[in-house]
Design a protein around this motif. Structure first.
Motif, PDB file in Angstrom:
ATOM      1  N   VAL A 237     -28.653   3.869  -5.291  1.00 11.50           N
ATOM      2  CA  VAL A 237     -28.431   4.742  -4.175  1.00 11.50           C
ATOM      3  C   VAL A 237     -26.831   4.861  -3.854  1.00 11.50           C
ATOM      4  O   VAL A 237     -26.271   3.573  -3.962  1.00 11.50           O
ATOM      5  N   ALA A 238     -26.187   6.223  -3.832  1.00 11.43           N
ATOM      6  CA  ALA A 238     -24.682   5.997  -3.515  1.00 11.43           C
ATOM      7  C   ALA A 238     -24.607   5.492  -1.990  1.00 11.43           C
ATOM      8  O   ALA A 238     -25.509   6.109  -1.125  1.00 11.43           O
ATOM      9  N   GLY A 239     -23.555   4.852  -1.859  1.00 10.10           N
ATOM     10  CA  GLY A 239     -23.423   4.357  -0.378  1.00 10.10           C
ATOM     11  C   GLY A 239     -22.238   5.189   0.192  1.00 10.10           C
ATOM     12  O   GLY A 239     -22.042   6.264  -0.090  1.00 10.10           O
ATOM     13  N   THR A 240     -21.641   4.465   1.188  1.00  9.03           N
ATOM     14  CA  THR A 240     -20.634   5.173   1.748  1.00  9.03           C
ATOM     15  C   THR A 240     -19.324   4.498   1.672  1.00  9.03           C
ATOM     16  O   THR A 240     -18.087   5.007   2.067  1.00  9.03           O
ATOM     17  N   SER A 241     -19.192   3.552   0.680  1.00 10.21           N
ATOM     18  CA  SER A 241     -17.825   2.935   0.252  1.00 10.21           C
ATOM     19  C   SER A 241     -17.125   3.467  -0.868  1.00 10.21           C
ATOM     20  O   SER A 241     -17.968   3.837  -1.919  1.00 10.21           O
ATOM     21  N   ILE A 242     -15.855   3.707  -0.946  1.00  9.30           N
ATOM     22  CA  ILE A 242     -15.301   4.269  -2.112  1.00  9.30           C
ATOM     23  C   ILE A 242     -15.052   3.164  -3.269  1.00  9.30           C
ATOM     24  O   ILE A 242     -14.644   2.103  -2.779  1.00  9.30           O
ATOM     25  N   CYS A 243     -15.690   3.571  -4.398  1.00 11.21           N
ATOM     26  CA  CYS A 243     -15.677   2.221  -5.432  1.00 11.21           C
ATOM     27  C   CYS A 243     -14.161   2.239  -6.125  1.00 11.21           C
ATOM     28  O   CYS A 243     -13.361   2.993  -6.090  1.00 11.21           O
ATOM     29  N   THR A 244     -13.957   0.960  -6.279  1.00 14.84           N
ATOM     30  CA  THR A 244     -12.655   0.564  -6.959  1.00 14.84           C
ATOM     31  C   THR A 244     -12.564   0.629  -8.257  1.00 14.84           C
ATOM     32  O   THR A 244     -11.843  -0.079  -8.814  1.00 14.84           O
ATOM     33  N   HIS A 245     -14.121   0.720  -8.884  1.00 15.99           N
ATOM     34  CA  HIS A 245     -14.032   0.572 -10.223  1.00 15.99           C
ATOM     35  C   HIS A 245     -13.691  -0.672 -10.867  1.00 15.99           C
ATOM     36  O   HIS A 245     -13.429  -0.729 -12.008  1.00 15.99           O
ATOM     37  N   GLU A 246     -14.211  -1.995 -10.225  1.00 18.60           N
ATOM     38  CA  GLU A 246     -13.653  -3.144 -10.549  1.00 18.60           C
ATOM     39  C   GLU A 246     -15.086  -3.845 -10.643  1.00 18.60           C
ATOM     40  O   GLU A 246     -15.978  -3.723  -9.824  1.00 18.60           O
ATOM     41  N   GLY A 247     -15.238  -4.809 -11.800  1.00 15.54           N
ATOM     42  CA  GLY A 247     -16.469  -5.806 -11.565  1.00 15.54           C
ATOM     43  C   GLY A 247     -17.613  -5.223 -12.606  1.00 15.54           C
ATOM     44  O   GLY A 247     -17.336  -4.071 -13.319  1.00 15.54           O
ATOM     45  N   ALA A 248     -18.487  -6.007 -12.674  1.00 12.35           N
ATOM     46  CA  ALA A 248     -19.422  -5.627 -13.531  1.00 12.35           C
ATOM     47  C   ALA A 248     -20.923  -5.354 -13.113  1.00 12.35           C
ATOM     48  O   ALA A 248     -21.751  -4.881 -13.920  1.00 12.35           O
ATOM     49  N   ASP A 249     -21.130  -5.340 -12.049  1.00 19.27           N
ATOM     50  CA  ASP A 249     -22.466  -5.465 -11.272  1.00 19.27           C
ATOM     51  C   ASP A 249     -22.392  -4.911 -10.039  1.00 19.27           C
ATOM     52  O   ASP A 249     -21.237  -5.144  -9.316  1.00 19.27           O
ATOM     53  N   LEU A 250     -23.478  -4.809  -9.324  1.00 23.70           N
ATOM     54  CA  LEU A 250     -23.523  -4.267  -7.851  1.00 23.70           C
ATOM     55  C   LEU A 250     -23.251  -5.632  -7.228  1.00 23.70           C
ATOM     56  O   LEU A 250     -23.069  -5.273  -5.773  1.00 23.70           O
ATOM     57  N   ASP A 251     -23.200  -6.546  -7.492  1.00 18.83           N
ATOM     58  CA  ASP A 251     -23.061  -7.831  -6.555  1.00 18.83           C
ATOM     59  C   ASP A 251     -21.613  -8.215  -6.612  1.00 18.83           C
ATOM     60  O   ASP A 251     -21.191  -9.025  -5.743  1.00 18.83           O
ATOM     61  N   HIS A 252     -20.507  -7.409  -7.180  1.00 19.32           N
ATOM     62  CA  HIS A 252     -19.292  -7.595  -7.279  1.00 19.32           C
ATOM     63  C   HIS A 252     -18.807  -7.420  -5.998  1.00 19.32           C
ATOM     64  O   HIS A 252     -19.272  -6.419  -5.158  1.00 19.32           O
ATOM     65  N   ASP A 253     -17.794  -8.079  -5.389  1.00 20.95           N
ATOM     66  CA  ASP A 253     -17.230  -7.703  -4.033  1.00 20.95           C
ATOM     67  C   ASP A 253     -16.275  -6.715  -4.267  1.00 20.95           C
ATOM     68  O   ASP A 253     -15.266  -6.858  -4.764  1.00 20.95           O
ATOM     69  N   HIS A 254     -16.460  -5.437  -3.549  1.00 14.97           N
ATOM     70  CA  HIS A 254     -15.654  -4.181  -3.770  1.00 14.97           C
ATOM     71  C   HIS A 254     -15.079  -4.012  -2.407  1.00 14.97           C
ATOM     72  O   HIS A 254     -15.684  -4.498  -1.445  1.00 14.97           O
ATOM     73  N   GLU A 255     -13.851  -3.585  -2.288  1.00 10.72           N
ATOM     74  CA  GLU A 255     -13.260  -3.023  -0.954  1.00 10.72           C
ATOM     75  C   GLU A 255     -13.204  -1.649  -1.175  1.00 10.72           C
ATOM     76  O   GLU A 255     -12.803  -1.164  -2.103  1.00 10.72           O
ATOM     77  N   GLY A 256     -13.790  -0.912  -0.097  1.00 11.37           N
ATOM     78  CA  GLY A 256     -13.622   0.689  -0.280  1.00 11.37           C
ATOM     79  C   GLY A 256     -13.423   1.093   1.228  1.00 11.37           C
ATOM     80  O   GLY A 256     -13.885   0.409   2.158  1.00 11.37           O
ATOM     81  N   HIS A 257     -13.253   2.185   1.407  1.00 14.35           N
ATOM     82  CA  HIS A 257     -12.877   3.115   2.362  1.00 14.35           C
ATOM     83  C   HIS A 257     -14.270   3.552   2.907  1.00 14.35           C
ATOM     84  O   HIS A 257     -14.846   4.198   2.175  1.00 14.35           O
ATOM     85  N   GLN A 258     -14.669   3.544   4.173  1.00 11.53           N
ATOM     86  CA  GLN A 258     -15.901   3.902   4.805  1.00 11.53           C
ATOM     87  C   GLN A 258     -15.591   5.336   5.279  1.00 11.53           C
ATOM     88  O   GLN A 258     -14.559   5.652   6.059  1.00 11.53           O
ATOM     89  N   HIS A 259     -16.438   6.314   5.105  1.00 15.39           N
ATOM     90  CA  HIS A 259     -16.063   7.638   5.425  1.00 15.39           C
ATOM     91  C   HIS A 259     -17.081   7.968   6.549  1.00 15.39           C
ATOM     92  O   HIS A 259     -18.094   7.428   6.721  1.00 15.39           O
TER      93      HIS A 259
END
Length: 241
Positions: A219-241
């Motif tokens: 499901v879509a979360g609340t973090s903005i995706c940085t479009h990096e990595g290959a799977d959901l376990d990748h460490d993403h940094e994103g803005h919380q809204h």
């Protein structure tokens, strides 16, 4: 006589003054509250407090005020700065719809429209986020399994059902031409009177697509995706809204 004329003139001026004050007060009362809030939001934008501006813009929308003509542009710019590109594009389109080419910020709106093209393309090509650019998260309901499990409602979790051909008796009764009852073995259930559940096929459980994620497992979360990595376990940094 002169005193009387002076008093009359004074009273006339007083009435005119009070009328003007009443008119000014009426204008203040009828002024759109959104105009004042818009000014506050723009002031926050000028000091790069885009989160604060975002809260004010959403307050205007939530309270149902009449939206000032230039507000969609300022909101679009704010959303762009906090990386909510999809929402930014929506409000920018609304700005063009309302003002066409006559808006005070028309040229800036064109520039912003060009700036949005690259991030929106990244969102459309990314498999890690939804169409709005929010990073996918594992579905909390099915834990990524894509299915939900429940007890079969046909056999009630037993795995077998009564044979409908023989009504669970194992034999079929027929009356011949002479009015005599004849009994035959039920070939469907092999005279057992029961069958393996036709719905769960004996597993006692029903597997259906998870209603929370629609069978996607995410499901879509609340973090903005940085479009990096290959799977959901990748460490993403994103803005919380």
């Amino acid at each position: 006589m002169k005193n009387k004329q002076y008093m009359n003139k004074y009273l006339l001026l007083l009435i005119l003054f009070l009328g003007m004050q009443s008119g000014i007060a009426q204008v203040r009362l009828t002024q759109n509250p959104a105009d004042r809030l818009l000014e506050q939001a723009v002031q926050k934008m000028q000091v790069a407090d885009y989160e604060g501006a975002n809260e004010i813009f959403r307050d205007i929308l939530n309270k149902g005020y009449n939206i000032p003509a230039e507000m969609p542009y300022y909101f679009a710019e704010t959303l762009y700065m906090i990386k909510q590109y999809f929402n930014s594009k929506n409000f920018l389109d609304k700005y063009f719809e309302i003002n066409e080419t006559n808006g005070d910020n028309y040229e800036k709106a064109l520039e912003l429209n060009n700036l949005l093209k690259a991030p929106l393309l990244s969102i459309s090509n990314c498999k890690l986020c939804d169409t709005k650019g929010y990073l996918y998260e594992i579905c909390g309901t099915c834990k990524g399994a894509k299915e939900s499990t429940q007890t079969c409602n046909l056999c009630r979790g037993i795995g077998i059902i009564s044979c409908t051909t023989c009504s669970g008796k194992g034999v079929i009764t027929k009356v011949n031409a002479l009015g005599i009852k004849e009994f035959y073995e039920c070939t469907r259930c092999e005279s057992k009177g029961r069958l393996t559940c036709t719905k769960c096929e004996g597993s006692k459980l029903i597997f259906t697509a998870c209603m929370n994620c629609g069978g996607a497992g995410k499901v879509a979360g609340t973090s903005i995706c940085t479009h990096e990595g290959a799977d959901l376990d990748h460490d993403h940094e994103g803005h919380q809204h």
